[in-house]
Design a protein around this motif. Sequence first.
Motif, mmCIF file in Angstrom:
data_model
loop_
_atom_site.group_PDB
_atom_site.id
_atom_site.type_symbol
_atom_site.label_atom_id
_atom_site.label_comp_id
_atom_site.label_asym_id
_atom_site.label_seq_id
_atom_site.Cartn_x
_atom_site.Cartn_y
_atom_site.Cartn_z
ATOM 1 N N LEU A 1 0.826 -1.205 0.000
ATOM 2 C CA LEU A 1 0.000 0.000 0.000
ATOM 3 C C LEU A 1 0.863 1.259 0.000
ATOM 4 C CD1 LEU A 1 -2.690 -1.156 2.583
ATOM 5 C CD2 LEU A 1 -3.090 -0.750 0.150
ATOM 6 N N ALA A 2 1.945 1.240 0.771
ATOM 7 C CA ALA A 2 2.820 2.411 0.849
ATOM 8 C C ALA A 2 3.475 2.711 -0.498
ATOM 9 C CB ALA A 2 3.888 2.199 1.917
ATOM 10 N N LEU A 3 3.838 1.667 -1.225
ATOM 11 C CA LEU A 3 4.481 1.844 -2.524
ATOM 12 C C LEU A 3 3.473 2.081 -3.649
ATOM 13 C CD1 LEU A 3 7.156 -1.001 -2.407
ATOM 14 C CD2 LEU A 3 7.564 1.455 -2.135
ATOM 15 N N GLY A 4 2.239 1.637 -3.438
ATOM 16 C CA GLY A 4 1.247 1.677 -4.508
ATOM 17 C C GLY A 4 0.782 3.080 -4.862
ATOM 18 N N LYS A 5 0.260 3.192 -6.068
ATOM 19 C CA LYS A 5 -0.280 4.459 -6.543
ATOM 20 C C LYS A 5 -1.790 4.467 -6.323
ATOM 21 C CE LYS A 5 -0.380 7.572 -10.518
ATOM 22 N NZ LYS A 5 0.043 7.770 -11.928
ATOM 23 N N PRO A 6 -2.273 5.408 -5.506
ATOM 24 C CA PRO A 6 -3.722 5.474 -5.265
ATOM 25 C C PRO A 6 -4.496 5.679 -6.562
ATOM 26 C CG PRO A 6 -2.531 6.838 -3.693
ATOM 27 C CD PRO A 6 -1.525 6.408 -4.726
ATOM 28 N N GLY A 7 -5.591 4.974 -6.683
ATOM 29 C CA GLY A 7 -6.405 5.067 -7.887
ATOM 30 C C GLY A 7 -5.950 4.137 -8.989
ATOM 31 N N VAL A 8 -4.767 3.568 -8.846
ATOM 32 C CA VAL A 8 -4.233 2.621 -9.829
ATOM 33 C C VAL A 8 -4.040 1.247 -9.174
ATOM 34 C CG1 VAL A 8 -2.333 2.083 -11.403
ATOM 35 C CG2 VAL A 8 -3.105 4.465 -11.141
ATOM 36 N N ASP A 9 -3.211 1.226 -8.140
ATOM 37 C CA ASP A 9 -2.934 -0.033 -7.453
ATOM 38 C C ASP A 9 -3.981 -0.347 -6.383
ATOM 39 O OD1 ASP A 9 -0.409 -0.572 -8.812
ATOM 40 O OD2 ASP A 9 0.335 1.169 -7.713
ATOM 41 N N TRP A 10 -4.512 0.681 -5.759
ATOM 42 C CA TRP A 10 -5.587 0.512 -4.776
ATOM 43 C C TRP A 10 -6.483 1.734 -4.810
ATOM 44 C CZ3 TRP A 10 -5.115 4.431 -1.233
ATOM 45 C CH2 TRP A 10 -3.835 4.910 -0.931
ATOM 46 N N GLN A 11 -7.724 1.538 -4.385
ATOM 47 C CA GLN A 11 -8.723 2.592 -4.458
ATOM 48 C C GLN A 11 -8.848 3.329 -3.123
ATOM 49 O OE1 GLN A 11 -10.211 3.645 -7.293
ATOM 50 N NE2 GLN A 11 -8.790 2.143 -8.171
ATOM 51 N N PRO A 12 -8.689 4.639 -3.132
ATOM 52 C CA PRO A 12 -8.848 5.417 -1.903
ATOM 53 C C PRO A 12 -10.227 5.197 -1.275
ATOM 54 C CG PRO A 12 -7.823 6.750 -3.600
ATOM 55 C CD PRO A 12 -8.274 5.489 -4.270
ATOM 56 N N GLY A 13 -10.227 5.142 0.060
ATOM 57 C CA GLY A 13 -11.456 4.879 0.782
ATOM 58 C C GLY A 13 -11.762 3.413 0.937
ATOM 59 N N GLY A 14 -10.907 2.545 0.403
ATOM 60 C CA GLY A 14 -11.171 1.114 0.410
ATOM 61 C C GLY A 14 -10.612 0.388 1.614
ATOM 62 N N PHE A 15 -11.022 -0.869 1.736
ATOM 63 C CA PHE A 15 -10.529 -1.777 2.764
ATOM 64 C C PHE A 15 -9.968 -2.999 2.047
ATOM 65 C CE2 PHE A 15 -11.251 -5.507 5.531
ATOM 66 C CZ PHE A 15 -10.503 -5.120 6.639
ATOM 67 N N TYR A 16 -8.731 -3.395 2.398
ATOM 68 C CA TYR A 16 -8.030 -4.447 1.668
ATOM 69 C C TYR A 16 -7.592 -5.577 2.596
ATOM 70 C CZ TYR A 16 -7.896 -1.719 -2.604
ATOM 71 O OH TYR A 16 -8.264 -1.044 -3.735
ATOM 72 N N ALA A 17 -7.557 -6.777 2.031
ATOM 73 C CA ALA A 17 -6.987 -7.950 2.679
ATOM 74 C C ALA A 17 -6.296 -8.762 1.595
ATOM 75 C CB ALA A 17 -8.065 -8.781 3.365
ATOM 76 N N ASN A 18 -5.110 -9.257 1.879
ATOM 77 C CA ASN A 18 -4.331 -10.005 0.877
ATOM 78 C C ASN A 18 -4.143 -9.194 -0.405
ATOM 79 O OD1 ASN A 18 -4.087 -12.362 2.502
ATOM 80 N ND2 ASN A 18 -6.166 -12.956 1.922
ATOM 81 N N ASN A 19 -3.984 -7.889 -0.246
ATOM 82 C CA ASN A 19 -3.761 -6.972 -1.378
ATOM 83 C C ASN A 19 -4.931 -6.925 -2.359
ATOM 84 O OD1 ASN A 19 -1.301 -6.760 -0.118
ATOM 85 N ND2 ASN A 19 -0.088 -7.574 -1.805
ATOM 86 N N LYS A 20 -6.125 -7.234 -1.849
ATOM 87 C CA LYS A 20 -7.329 -7.192 -2.676
ATOM 88 C C LYS A 20 -8.453 -6.513 -1.901
ATOM 89 C CE LYS A 20 -6.270 -11.587 -4.987
ATOM 90 N NZ LYS A 20 -6.740 -12.981 -5.236
ATOM 91 N N PRO A 21 -9.387 -5.864 -2.607
ATOM 92 C CA PRO A 21 -10.541 -5.288 -1.910
ATOM 93 C C PRO A 21 -11.269 -6.367 -1.130
ATOM 94 C CG PRO A 21 -10.461 -4.526 -4.186
ATOM 95 C CD PRO A 21 -9.436 -5.617 -4.063
ATOM 96 N N ALA A 22 -11.712 -6.023 0.075
ATOM 97 C CA ALA A 22 -12.356 -7.011 0.940
ATOM 98 C C ALA A 22 -13.599 -6.409 1.580
ATOM 99 C CB ALA A 22 -11.373 -7.485 2.017
ATOM 100 N N ARG A 23 -14.486 -7.277 1.997
ATOM 101 C CA ARG A 23 -15.692 -6.844 2.688
ATOM 102 C C ARG A 23 -15.423 -6.788 4.186
ATOM 103 N NH1 ARG A 23 -20.563 -10.505 0.495
ATOM 104 N NH2 ARG A 23 -21.760 -8.924 1.639
ATOM 105 N N THR A 24 -16.101 -5.886 4.840
ATOM 106 C CA THR A 24 -15.977 -5.780 6.283
ATOM 107 C C THR A 24 -17.361 -5.485 6.862
ATOM 108 O OG1 THR A 24 -14.763 -4.726 8.097
ATOM 109 C CG2 THR A 24 -15.292 -3.333 6.194
ATOM 110 N N ASN A 25 -17.414 -4.948 8.051
ATOM 111 C CA ASN A 25 -18.682 -4.653 8.708
ATOM 112 C C ASN A 25 -19.553 -3.752 7.834
ATOM 113 O OD1 ASN A 25 -20.637 -3.489 10.629
ATOM 114 N ND2 ASN A 25 -19.339 -4.409 12.202
ATOM 115 N N ARG A 26 -20.852 -4.058 7.744
ATOM 116 C CA ARG A 26 -21.749 -3.251 6.902
ATOM 117 C C ARG A 26 -21.805 -1.802 7.367
ATOM 118 N NH1 ARG A 26 -26.384 -2.375 9.598
ATOM 119 N NH2 ARG A 26 -26.886 -3.714 11.393
ATOM 120 N N LEU A 27 -21.560 -1.554 8.668
ATOM 121 C CA LEU A 27 -21.565 -0.175 9.171
ATOM 122 C C LEU A 27 -20.439 0.662 8.573
ATOM 123 C CD1 LEU A 27 -22.381 -0.512 12.990
ATOM 124 C CD2 LEU A 27 -23.845 0.405 11.184
ATOM 125 N N ALA A 28 -19.409 0.002 8.056
ATOM 126 C CA ALA A 28 -18.282 0.731 7.476
ATOM 127 C C ALA A 28 -18.711 1.584 6.288
ATOM 128 C CB ALA A 28 -17.192 -0.235 7.046
#
Length: 274
Positions: free
Chosen positions: A226-253
């Motif tokens: 995440l530190a090396l990645g480019k926001p909007g390209v490698d990961w999406q701002p505002g997102g939650f990730y696990a294993n370097n992939k978007p992941a689901r979490t609590n619905r309240l999030a």
Amino acid sequence: MTRTIVITGASDGIGAASAKQLAQLGEEVVVVGRNPDKTARVARALGVDSFVADFSDLAQVRELAASLLERYPRIDVLANNAGGVFGDRTVTRDGMELTFQVNHLAPFLLTNLLLDRLRESRASVIQTSSAAARFPGFDVDDLQAERRHSSTSAYGHAKLANVLFTKELHRRFGDQGLSAVAFHPGVIASSFGSTSNGPWKWLYGGPLAQRLMTSTSVGGARLTWLALGKPGVDWQPGGFYANNKPARTNRLADDPVVAKQLWERSAVLAGVEG
């Protein structure tokens, strides 16, 4: 261009592992930890700067922010990685429940105190959250767990607060160049949980459990990605990730009302502008 990357909770565990990985890649890493000896040892081995701050004391967080602003004209990445799970309900000298303060309120305060510098630097702000954020029962009217407390619920709710903070940070400042993201590093074989009791101490303390867990180097690599990645390209701002992939979490999030309420109440508790 070499970037300045501040990592809290970097005296051991995934913070120290990520600091090593990033320093070896030539980044300017700043190590922040609670234990002076361990923090200095990590920094010395890497040849990087270090600061000591105990997040159970908000005055030390304010001192840390002032030191960082004085030392670094740019902060390209702030990794809010410090945290922990604790035992019985404890109140800090600031009058806050310990788990809530260390895991959420202190990094909330640090980020807000650095906010202008982070915006100027078009920085990434990374929150080390957890799959424990799914734990039910989060109550924005009981952030201090005065009505009901267990080490498990307090930790899970603090980790959900990390995700809510990430999403609200993105909503408020994403159009100003600030990128925020939260992630689950995995169940890491480290000293995490050693200050707790019950299932957390058993989970992290047993020799069999340690063999089944993810190594600190792998968990640290997820922070490094995440530190090396480019926001909007490698990961999406505002997102939650696990294993370097978007992941689901609590619905309240994904509830913007709850995120806004948490921000406003955290600002009052931390003594910053809401």
